[in-house]
Structures are given as structure tokens and as C-alpha cells.
Scaffold this motif. Structure first.
Motif, PDB file in Angstrom:
ATOM      1  N   ASN A  53       0.823  -1.214   0.000  1.00 22.79           N
ATOM      2  CA  ASN A  53       0.000   0.000   0.000  1.00 22.79           C
ATOM      3  C   ASN A  53       0.854   1.260   0.000  1.00 22.79           C
ATOM      4  OD1 ASN A  53      -2.379  -1.498   0.040  1.00 22.79           O
ATOM      5  ND2 ASN A  53      -2.508  -1.510   2.280  1.00 22.79           N
ATOM      6  N   LEU A  54       1.889   1.257   0.839  1.00 22.01           N
ATOM      7  CA  LEU A  54       2.784   2.416   0.884  1.00 22.01           C
ATOM      8  C   LEU A  54       3.525   2.593  -0.431  1.00 22.01           C
ATOM      9  CD1 LEU A  54       4.273   1.939   4.477  1.00 22.01           C
ATOM     10  CD2 LEU A  54       2.645   3.683   3.755  1.00 22.01           C
ATOM     11  N   THR A  55       3.934   1.459  -1.019  1.00 19.46           N
ATOM     12  CA  THR A  55       4.640   1.512  -2.299  1.00 19.46           C
ATOM     13  C   THR A  55       3.720   2.013  -3.412  1.00 19.46           C
ATOM     14  OG1 THR A  55       6.073  -0.324  -1.638  1.00 19.46           O
ATOM     15  CG2 THR A  55       5.976   0.175  -3.972  1.00 19.46           C
ATOM     16  N   LEU A  56       2.472   1.552  -3.399  1.00 19.25           N
ATOM     17  CA  LEU A  56       1.506   1.992  -4.412  1.00 19.25           C
ATOM     18  C   LEU A  56       1.257   3.493  -4.318  1.00 19.25           C
ATOM     19  CD1 LEU A  56      -1.167  -0.870  -4.348  1.00 19.25           C
ATOM     20  CD2 LEU A  56       0.385  -0.300  -6.222  1.00 19.25           C
ATOM     21  N   ILE A  57       1.066   3.968  -3.085  1.00 14.40           N
ATOM     22  CA  ILE A  57       0.803   5.401  -2.890  1.00 14.40           C
ATOM     23  C   ILE A  57       1.990   6.236  -3.345  1.00 14.40           C
ATOM     24  CG2 ILE A  57       0.444   7.189  -1.140  1.00 14.40           C
ATOM     25  CD1 ILE A  57      -1.087   5.048   0.491  1.00 14.40           C
ATOM     26  N   SER A  58       3.179   5.867  -2.870  1.00 14.63           N
ATOM     27  CA  SER A  58       4.376   6.639  -3.223  1.00 14.63           C
ATOM     28  C   SER A  58       4.703   6.520  -4.702  1.00 14.63           C
ATOM     29  CB  SER A  58       5.566   6.179  -2.376  1.00 14.63           C
ATOM     30  OG  SER A  58       5.875   4.819  -2.623  1.00 14.63           O
ATOM     31  N   SER A  59       4.489   5.340  -5.277  1.00 12.07           N
ATOM     32  CA  SER A  59       4.811   5.131  -6.698  1.00 12.07           C
ATOM     33  C   SER A  59       3.864   5.911  -7.600  1.00 12.07           C
ATOM     34  CB  SER A  59       4.752   3.643  -7.039  1.00 12.07           C
ATOM     35  OG  SER A  59       5.727   2.922  -6.326  1.00 12.07           O
ATOM     36  N   LEU A  60       2.589   5.908  -7.241  1.00 10.11           N
ATOM     37  CA  LEU A  60       1.620   6.672  -8.038  1.00 10.11           C
ATOM     38  C   LEU A  60       1.921   8.169  -7.981  1.00 10.11           C
ATOM     39  CD1 LEU A  60      -1.710   4.802  -7.206  1.00 10.11           C
ATOM     40  CD2 LEU A  60      -0.629   4.984  -9.454  1.00 10.11           C
ATOM     41  N   PHE A  61       2.183   8.655  -6.764  1.00 13.22           N
ATOM     42  CA  PHE A  61       2.515  10.073  -6.609  1.00 13.22           C
ATOM     43  C   PHE A  61       3.828  10.391  -7.319  1.00 13.22           C
ATOM     44  CE2 PHE A  61       4.455  13.631  -4.268  1.00 13.22           C
ATOM     45  CZ  PHE A  61       3.450  14.578  -4.424  1.00 13.22           C
TER      46      PHE A  61
END
Length: 437
Positions: A360-368
Motif C-alpha cells: 500500500n505504501l509503495t503503491l501510494i508513493s509510486s503513483l505520486f
């Protein structure tokens, strides 16, 4: 006990040397391609290789992590490893069905036929099969077999790919060489199959591993799209020169990735061993020293590349087309330095079975980070490619680190990153003063 330590040290050195030698061969092969192929042909190679890497990634993404998570629960590890192989086959079939048509759609200007795209996909799957076998048999502590699986098939692929490109001067010939190497390796495996683990038909175990692998598949996909996968965005926003330059510099940066991975392979087992003793203070104390050493080494190697590159380009005219890339190198190399906290912190997530949270943290940071990267490319043009690369990795490190710090009281260990960035800045300044770049 001493004998066990000596054995571990011996195989640790063997893994490092064999991996460095194989990657070194690959590095020089790709550098040769950058020199002899035209900008258009090398850009095409970069896009095809980017596709090759995503197929390799998807074929076994998350399976190893799922197996590790099940080791403590599963008494019959042999059946678990067989199930992992079955999941690999399933993922590979999905890759063939999805990636071949998708690649033809997203890369419309490619002259490759479906047969050629199928060949790249099949070569990637078969080669990743040996990489995956290396990982699985390593869990059984069959270290010599692991080295053989991970070393010889890719090395043969580099050699045959180089030979075919050398004789044809066509970049697609490399992937023919990889496919031939994979078939030869399978033929050899057939005669030594007594060391092969085999497959399982357990539907229950297969579903369990697939479900556990999903978070890691997402993480691996974003790692790809924010690495080699970005060549497709660059191809859409810029011309072939920028695609070729990015592939060229990203290949050079793989030297730093190799060094970092080798050092992380030394640190991670130490982390897990100390963690089992429930001594978090000892972990953070030792890592405080390790991060400084890692940052300094990565920074020094990156600085050496920055300083030496203009000299190399002056002797080899074929590299002149990539001139004036010092600032691009700084941000690209710096991206690995700001990843140091991420490499450490992810160990806590893995050992605490927090794969979903890490996803989840990776998805959020990667999308941003991806949105920011695209914006930088759009507004800042060419330098935005490398500035965006740097900041998206920084964002990922910060988010995963600060969440982990609150949850597990991880200490602030950014000294190595800052030291490494400082060394890179000195190298850029040196080039500006000496070469007037």
C-alpha cells in the motif's frame, strides 16, 4: 559452528563473484550495443529490453516471498517448492497471453511481428525459469546448484546475443540469442533433472501462494515502471535520442545497483539473525555504520564514472552522441543513494509479515512519484527524466521509512545517503572545472 560459518562465507563469495562476473559481461555487451548501433536501433533495443524485463519480473514476482512466508507453517518443504514451480508455470502462461498483444498495442511504431514479440516473451520466461530455480534451490541450501542455475543460462544468453548482434548489426538478434541460450540450457537440464524439484498439482497450495504473491507483484510492477519501464513514457514524450540516452545511462547505473545489491545481500542475513535475538538496538547500531560505508562506496563509484566518462567518450567517438550527461548521471546515481533507507526498512516489513502494508505504501508513493515524474518530464524536458527519477525514489524511501520509524522505532540513518550525494556533487563540480561542461 565454525565450519558452517566458513561454508556460508565460501558460498557468499561464490554468489557475489559469479553474479558480478555475469553482470559485468552483460554490462560490456550492452555498452558495445550502445556504441555500434544507431540511435534508432539502440532506442528500439531499449524498448524491447524493457518489455523483456517486465515479462521476467511477472513470471516469478512474489512467489519467493510467498514461499518464505509459508516455510514456518509448512512441514513438507519439498511440496511447497513444487507448488512454487507450478505457480511459476501459471504466471508464465498468463504472461504469454497478456503481454504479447499488449506490447503490440502500446508500441505501435514497432516493426516487430507477433512472432518476434512471442520470441522475446518466450525467451524471457525460459530465462527467468532458471533464475527462479536458483532462488528455490537456495532455500534448500543447495548453493552450488543455485549458482549454476543463476550463472550459466544468462551468461550464455549474453554471449549468443552478442554474437548475433555483432554479425547482423540488428538489435532484435540479441533476443534470438537469449532464446537459443534458454533452449540449450533446458536441454542440459533434461540430462541432470535429478536435481530438479518438479511440480505440484495441489490446488489449495497454489491458490495460497498466488494470493500471498499479489502484494509483491504490485510492488515489482511499479519498480519496473519506475525503472526500465519508463522508456515507454520517454518514447511517447521525447525522441529516439532521449530513449537511447536513458537506456545507455540506466545501463551504466546498473553498476551501482549491482554494488548495492551485493552489499544488501551481506546485510540482510545479518539483519534477520540479529532480529531473531530480539535486539533492535543492535540492528540499528550496526546499520548506522553499514549505511555510511554503503553510501560512501556507491558515491565513490558513481563519482568515478562521472569523471571518467568524458575521457572515455573522447577516445571512443561512438559514445559522443551521449555527451553532456553529467547532471543526468548525478540525479540517476543519486536515486540509488536515496534508496538506502528503503532497502533497510523493507526488511522490517518482510520479517513482520507486513507485505500488504508495504504494498500500500509503495503503491501510494509510486503513483505520486510517477505523476511527479511525468510532470517534470513535461515541464522541465530532458533533465526532468532524471530529476523525476531521483524524486520518485526519494518519495518512496521517505514514506516507507517514516511509517516504519513510527511502528518499529527505526533510527535516522541518512548519513550514508548524504555522504554519497556529496561525493557525486564533487565529481560534477570537477567536470565543470576541468572539462568546462
Amino acid at each position: 559452528m565454525k565450519k558452517k560459518i566458513n561454508t556460508s562465507l565460501k558460498y557468499g563469495i561464490l554468489y557475489t563473484v559469479s553474479n558480478a562476473f555475469q553482470k559485468g559481461i552483460g554490462f560490456f555487451v550492452f555498452m558495445y550495443f550502445a556504441g555500434i548501433l544507431s540511435i534508432k536501433e539502440y532506442a528500439s533495443f531499449g524498448l524491447n529490453y524493457s518489455f523483456f524485463t517486465v515479462v521476467c519480473m511477472f513470471s516469478y514476482a512474489g512467489i519467493n516471498e510467498s514461499v518464505i512466508g509459508q516455510l514456518k507453517k509448512e512441514k513438507n518443504t519439498s511440496d511447497l517448492f513444487k507448488t512454487a514451480n507450478s505457480v511459476f508455470v501459471l504466471f508464465s502462461l498468463i504472461s504469454l497471453l497478456i503481454f504479447v498483444p499488449v506490447y503490440k498495442i502500446i508500441y505501435l511504431e514497432s516493426s516487430l511481428s507477433f512472432v518476434n514479440i512471442f520470441s522475446i516473451t518466450l525467451g524471457a520466461i525460459l530465462l527467468s525459469f532458471f533464475t527462479f530455480q536458483s532462488i528455490i534451490v537456495r532455500l534448500k541450501e543447495a548453493h552450488l546448484h543455485s549458482v549454476v542455475y543463476s550463472f550459466f543460462p544468462p551468461l550464455l544468453g549474453y554471449i549468443l546475443g552478442f554474437y548475433l548482434v555483432f554479425t547482423s548489426k540488428e538489435s532484435f538478434s540479441y533476443f534470438k540469442g537469449v532464446l537459443y541460450a534458454a533452449f540449450i540450457s533446458l536441454f542440459v537440464l533434461f540430462f541432470f533433472r535429478k536435481h530438479f524439484i518438479g511440480f505440484s498439482k495441489s490446488t489449495k497450495q497454489i491458490k495460497l501462494i498466488i494470493f500471498s504473491a499479489l502484494p509483491y507483484i504490485a510492488i515489482a510492477f511499479f519498480a519496473w515502471i519506475l525503472g526500465y519501464g519508463n522508456t515507454f513514457l520517454i518514447n511517447y514524450l521525447f525522441d529516439e535520442l532521449q530513449v537511447a540516452t536513458y537506456v545507455f545511462l540506466f545501463t551504466i547505473a546498473s553498476v551501482l545497483q549491482l554494488v548495492a545489491n551485493s552489499m544488501n545481500q551481506v546485510w540482510s542475513p545479518k539483519f534477520y539473525n540479529i532480529f531473531q535475538e530480539n535486539n533492535l538496538k543492535e540492528i540499528e547500531k550496526k546499520y548506522g555504520v553499514f549505511t555510511i560505508v554503503q553510501g560512501a562506496i556507491i558515491g565513490l563509484i558513481g563519482a568515478l564514472i562521472i569523471v571518467v566518462f568524458p575521457i572515455v567518450a573522447s577516445y571512443f567517438e561512438s559514445f559522443n552522441k551521449y555527451e553532456g550527461v553529467e547532471f543526468s548521471m548525478f540525479f540517476l546515481f543519486g536515486g540509488y543513494l536515496v534508496s538506502i533507507p528503503w532497502w533497510h526498512t523493507q526488511n522490517y516489513y518482510l520479517i513482520k509479515n507486513q507485505g500488504k502494508k508495504l504494498m500500500n505504501l509503495t503503491l501510494i508513493s509510486s503513483l505520486f512519484g510517477l505523476v511527479l515524474w511525468i510532470a517534470m518530464m513535461f515541464f522541465l524536458k530532458e533533465i526532468g527524466i532524471y530529476l523525476g527519477f531521483f524524486f520518485q525514489l526519494l518519495i518512496k524511501s521517505l514514506l516507507v521509512y517514516f511509517y516504519g520509524q513510527k511502528k518499529w522505532d527505526i533510527k535516522f540513518h541518512w548519513k550514508g545517503t548524504l555522504i554519497g550525494l556529496g561525493i557525486l556533487l564533487i565529481a560534477v563540480w570537477f567536470n565543470l572545472e576541468v572539462y568546462g561542461l
